[in-house]
Design an enzyme around this catalytic site. Structure first.
Site, PDB file in Angstrom:
ATOM      1  N   LYS A   1     -35.046  -9.861  35.303  1.00  0.00           N
ATOM      2  CA  LYS A   1     -34.016 -10.200  36.275  1.00  0.00           C
ATOM      3  C   LYS A   1     -34.262  -9.311  37.486  1.00  0.00           C
ATOM      4  CE  LYS A   1     -29.170 -10.266  37.388  1.00  0.00           C
ATOM      5  NZ  LYS A   1     -27.947  -9.476  37.262  1.00  0.00           N
TER       6      LYS A   1
ATOM      7  N   ASN B   1     -20.678  -9.583  33.169  1.00  0.00           N
ATOM      8  CA  ASN B   1     -20.730  -8.254  32.552  1.00  0.00           C
ATOM      9  C   ASN B   1     -19.359  -7.565  32.653  1.00  0.00           C
ATOM     10  OD1 ASN B   1     -23.038  -5.410  32.776  1.00  0.00           O
ATOM     11  ND2 ASN B   1     -21.187  -5.623  31.632  1.00  0.00           N
TER      12      ASN B   1
ATOM     13  N   ALA C   1     -22.397 -12.491  39.043  1.00  0.00           N
ATOM     14  CA  ALA C   1     -21.659 -11.420  39.716  1.00  0.00           C
ATOM     15  C   ALA C   1     -20.311 -11.846  40.278  1.00  0.00           C
ATOM     16  CB  ALA C   1     -22.493 -10.818  40.851  1.00  0.00           C
TER      17      ALA C   1
END
Length: 265
Positions: free
Chosen positions: A98, A209, A187
């Site tokens: 990534k 995350n 994100a």
């Protein structure tokens, strides 16, 4: 839900998850399990392998269960990203990376030019490149032409919890699906409904995350994101009803049994 194919790898889950910010590895493992994710991204600087008496991130993960995706978090230039990618491959044995090139410490926005340069070099070295990018469809198409395995536009700044701030741009990504590799929205998500929204737009996957790791109950939140991603994808595949400028009654307007002058009440 249909399979997602990235670089020839078939995935049943369209939820990618990160491994940062958890209170401990036990909670992280439980959340990953609840998420149903198959792709798990790890920061190279959090990875230590073979250190005596050390249990690092990779020792805490079941390598048979997950596709470990090293990332280049911390890289500010293409040169730094190349170094981290090579270290990640040496530590994990994975050619997948990534790609993150982020010089901006305030908003953590990716550098499009350095990202492109790094992607070009990594592809030449045989990496499978999944670049994290601004929500720029032109850059995405250029990276696709290079041979990147995915493009990963940001929904809003990393860890901000601001949700789908870039929805209008992500809608353009959806319209350009034919010339892009799988689109992974990355994100800024906070709620599972935002993940579902991204999937309804036509994203192939989402990466989450902080929204899971910093939830009051990360395991429950991971399960909620799993369900939301599945629901969003199913809705996209089912196809929405057309929008109309005016109301449209759900029931026939003829034959309504209202009282008539000749009828007793």
């Amino acid at each position: 839900m249909s399979e997602l194919v990235i670089a020839g790898r078939r995935l049943n889950s369209r939820l990618f998850v990160g491994t940062g910010k958890y209170r401990d590895f036990t909670l992280m493992r439980e959340a990953l399990e609840a998420s149903g994710a198959e792709v798990v991204t790890v920061s190279v600087r959090r990875v230590e392998v073979g250190a005596a008496g050390h249990q690092g991130l990779l020792e805490a993960l079941d390598w048979q269960r997950y596709r470990v995706l090293p990332n280049t978090a911390g890289a500010r230039t293409a040169v730094e990203a190349l170094r981290l990618a090579r270290l990640g491959r040496a530590l994990t044995g994975s050619d997948w990376v990534k790609l993150e090139v982020i010089p901006d410490p305030t908003y953590l926005l990716p550098d499009p030019l350095e990202t492109y340069r790094a992607a070009e070099a990594l592809l030449q070295e045989g990496f499978v490149v999944l670049p994290y990018i601004p929500p720029d469809p032109v850059l995405a198409e250029r990276l696709a032409q290079l041979g990147c395995a995915t493009v990963m536009p940001l929904a809003s700044p990393i860890g901000s919890g601001q949700g789908l701030k870039n929805r209008a741009m992500l809608e353009i990504f959806a319209r350009q699906r034919a010339v892009l590799p799988p689109v992974v929205v990355d994100a800024g998500l906070r709620w599972p409904s935002e993940a579902a929204g991204a999937m309804e737009l036509g994203a192939d996957a989402v990466l989450v995350n902080t929204a899971i790791a910093e939830a009051r109950d990360p395991v429950a939140m991971a399960a909620a994101f799993r369900q939301a991603v599945e629901a969003g994808r199913k809705a996209y595949e089912a196809g929405p009803m057309p929008q109309r400028a005016f109301a449209s009654p759900s029931s026939p307007i003829q034959g309504v049994p209202l009282p008539q002058p000749e009828m007793p009440l």
